[in-house]
Design a protein around this motif. Structure first.
Motif, short mmCIF file in Angstrom:
data_model
loop_
_atom_site.label_atom_id
_atom_site.label_comp_id
_atom_site.label_asym_id
_atom_site.label_seq_id
_atom_site.Cartn_x
_atom_site.Cartn_y
_atom_site.Cartn_z
N GLU A 1 0.81 -1.21 0.00
CA GLU A 1 0.00 0.00 0.00
C GLU A 1 0.85 1.27 0.00
O GLU A 1 0.32 2.36 -0.02
CB GLU A 1 -0.91 0.03 1.23
CG GLU A 1 -2.11 -0.88 1.15
CD GLU A 1 -3.04 -0.71 2.33
OE1 GLU A 1 -2.55 -0.33 3.42
OE2 GLU A 1 -4.23 -0.96 2.19
N LEU A 2 2.19 1.12 0.09
CA LEU A 2 3.02 2.30 0.16
C LEU A 2 2.89 3.12 -1.12
O LEU A 2 2.90 2.58 -2.22
CB LEU A 2 4.48 1.90 0.38
CG LEU A 2 5.44 3.04 0.75
CD1 LEU A 2 4.98 3.71 2.04
CD2 LEU A 2 6.85 2.53 0.92
N PHE A 3 2.78 4.41 -0.98
CA PHE A 3 2.51 5.32 -2.08
C PHE A 3 3.69 5.39 -3.06
O PHE A 3 4.82 5.01 -2.74
CB PHE A 3 2.20 6.71 -1.54
CG PHE A 3 3.33 7.29 -0.72
CD1 PHE A 3 4.35 8.03 -1.33
CD2 PHE A 3 3.40 7.10 0.64
CE1 PHE A 3 5.40 8.55 -0.60
CE2 PHE A 3 4.45 7.63 1.39
CZ PHE A 3 5.44 8.35 0.78
N ASP A 4 3.42 5.92 -4.25
CA ASP A 4 4.45 6.16 -5.25
C ASP A 4 4.85 7.64 -5.23
O ASP A 4 4.05 8.51 -4.86
CB ASP A 4 3.94 5.80 -6.65
CG ASP A 4 3.72 4.31 -6.81
OD1 ASP A 4 4.51 3.54 -6.23
OD2 ASP A 4 2.74 3.92 -7.48
N ALA A 5 6.08 7.90 -5.64
CA ALA A 5 6.56 9.29 -5.71
C ALA A 5 7.68 9.38 -6.74
O ALA A 5 8.53 8.48 -6.83
CB ALA A 5 7.05 9.77 -4.34
N THR A 6 7.69 10.45 -7.52
CA THR A 6 8.73 10.68 -8.53
C THR A 6 9.08 12.16 -8.56
O THR A 6 8.30 13.02 -8.11
CB THR A 6 8.26 10.26 -9.93
OG1 THR A 6 7.06 10.98 -10.27
CG2 THR A 6 7.97 8.77 -9.99
N MET B 1 0.66 5.54 6.20
CA MET B 1 1.54 6.39 7.01
C MET B 1 3.00 5.95 6.94
O MET B 1 3.66 5.76 7.95
CB MET B 1 1.05 6.46 8.46
CG MET B 1 -0.30 7.14 8.60
SD MET B 1 -0.81 7.37 10.31
CE MET B 1 -1.10 5.68 10.80
N GLY B 2 3.49 5.80 5.71
CA GLY B 2 4.90 5.46 5.49
C GLY B 2 5.67 6.63 4.93
O GLY B 2 5.13 7.72 4.72
N SER B 3 6.95 6.43 4.67
CA SER B 3 7.82 7.48 4.13
C SER B 3 8.66 6.94 2.99
O SER B 3 9.01 5.75 2.98
CB SER B 3 8.74 8.04 5.22
OG SER B 3 8.01 8.68 6.23
#
Length: 487
Positions: free
Chosen positions: A313-318, A382-384
């Motif tokens: 479930e950890l989000f994606d980021a670029t 609620m991850g990083s």
């Protein structure tokens, strides 16, 4: 006179005896059997207060120091080893009927408990109350068996062992942590019906069906029960080996690694995306990565296999810039961040020092160094995540040098690594550049020199190497010399 004195003393003693006897008779009371303010006592850490009412007579028979106490029998109603569960303060109870409140010990578990009332001054004991069921539910929440795997299988003629997990998975509060508890196993006979099978912390199954276990709290309704496990018999071929994820699926890596579990067997082999995971040969496997996981289980004379598509479930980021970026001194680099995080927060760093005020999705970098942006999801998983990039000063490939150098040191320290000559001889000037070994072998010949020789490792030894150059301009101006390569 002598006999008269003896008679007088006798009369005095008799009076004292009669008065003492009368006082002793007056000091007796009768206590009635206690009436219960409940039908059964299902105690827990959130509720453990019960009441009983009793009568006694006469009220005047109580001494000022009297204390009433409540005794609890054993689970069979026997008071041989009764436990005192309440004692009043001296002189606190003086009128009849009286009501007392009490709590149950944590070890209480049975269907035939009784209580009785005792007084201390004068000493008296009531008859016992009616029987009642009483349990202290020291553990009253769902727990897991079979590592939360919903299926199990055994080879034809064999059996399968179901056990209560200890400590279990995730936040599972295993009842095995409480030695005083006992357990009842059941087999489902319908959607809402079941039949008792056996007692104990484990169950050996040799019949197909769906099984579960409950903590034995008798007639007291309880939330201390397990998940259901369906057991099947395998006569040949392969059975389905269910796989469960302790953190669910999808799972949140911020909570740590999730534990993948399968049914019990003789040996195991786990796979990820069709490839064997070296060393993953236990019933459980921990991971923080998404992927298609599979397992093969040896059941003895038969086998089982299963798979799970595990999703994080950890989000994606670029970010919109590459890992390495170059800018001229005084220029800037605009960096923009894109993320699927819920309610994200942002922190930007330069050389591991947080940049004050940089808390948005964009940042304009003007300093050289290593940058880092930390994205934190403040809702849901609620991850990083961390994203890194570097900003370097752009190197001028054609600096304006005055002289043709005769020494270079191509050792990879970015200082004098290549032969850099004046701009009037480089690319765009139609100048021919030839470099030869000391034996006359040409190693470079070009009319478009880019200040980039040597481009390859020349395997320099402890002895410096010498090369020779010939530079010929478009108007036939010629320059010759040597180049010494040092380590």
């Amino acid at each position: 006179m002598y006999y008269t004195k003896i008679a007088y003393n006798f009369l005095i003693g008799l009076c004292v005896f009669i008065l003492a006897s009368q006082e002793n008779l007056n000091a007796q009371i009768v206590i009635g059997a206690p009436n219960l303010g409940f039908s059964q006592a299902c105690a827990s850490d959130s509720f453990n207060t019960y009441s009983t009412t009793f009568v006694f007579s006469p009220e005047s028979g109580l001494n000022a120091s009297n204390q009433f106490s409540i005794e609890l029998s054993d689970a069979d109603g026997d008071f041989s080893n009764a436990i005192v569960i309440f004692t009043s303060n001296p002189g606190a109870v003086t009128t009849s009927p009286a009501t007392l409140n009490f709590s149950l010990p944590e070890t209480t578990a049975g269907e035939q408990y009784k209580i009785r009332i005792k007084s201390s001054s004068p000493a008296a004991t009531s008859s016992s109350s009616v029987s009642f069921a009483a349990y202290y539910k020291i553990q009253d929440s769902p727990f897991t068996i079979n590592n939360l795997v919903s299926t199990g299988a055994y080879c034809s003629g064999g059996s399968y062992l179901l056990t209560i997990d200890n400590p279990g998975n995730g936040s599972n509060d295993s009842p095995l942590n409480y030695p005083s508890l006992t357990f009842n196993w059941y087999k489902e006979t319908g959607p809402t019906t079941s039949v008792f099978v056996a007692e104990g912390p484990s169950l050996t199954v040799s019949d197909e069906g769906t099984y579960f276990v409950e903590t034995n709290y008798g007639t007291c309704t309880s939330n201390s029960f397990s998940n259901r496990v369906t057991i099947s018999e395998v006569s040949s071929g392969e059975a389905n080996a269910g796989i469960s994820s302790s953190l669910g699926n999808p799972f949140c890596p911020a909570q740590g690694a999730t534990t993948l579990s399968t049914l019990g067997g003789n040996s195991y082999q786990w796979f990820k995306d069709g490839v064997i995971i070296p060393g993953a040969t236990d019933q459980m496997y921990q991971t923080t990565e998404s992927g298609e996981y599979a397992v093969q289980v040896d059941l003895g004379s038969c086998s089982a296999s299963g798979s799970i598509d595990l999703v994080s479930e950890l989000f994606d980021a670029t970010i919109n810039v590459p890992e390495i970026n170059t800018i001229e001194d005084g220029d800037t680099l605009f960096v923009e961040l894109t993320t699927t995080a819920t309610a994200p927060e942002f922190e930007w760093y330069l050389n591991d020092v947080q940049i004050t005020g940089a808390t948005e999705t964009t940042y304009t970098a003007s300093d050289f160094g290593t940058y880092k942006v930390v994205i934190t999801e403040t809702s849901g998983c609620m991850g990083s995540r961390e994203l890194l990039f570097e900003v370097e000063e752009a190197v001028d490939p054609f600096p304006d040098v005055a002289q043709i150098p005769n020494v270079i040191s191509p050792n990879g320290d970015n200082i004098n690594d290549t032969w850099v000559i004046p701009t009037k001889y480089v690319s765009g000037t139609n100048t021919e550049v030839i470099i030869m070994t000391n034996r006359g072998k040409v190693v470079l010949q070009t009319d478009n020199y880019l200040n980039n020789w040597p481009e390859q490792d020349l395997n320099l030894s402890s002895i410096n190497q010498i090369f020779y150059y010939v530079i010929t301009t478009a108007n036939n101006e010629t320059r010759k010399g040597s180049i010494t390569l040092v380590k």
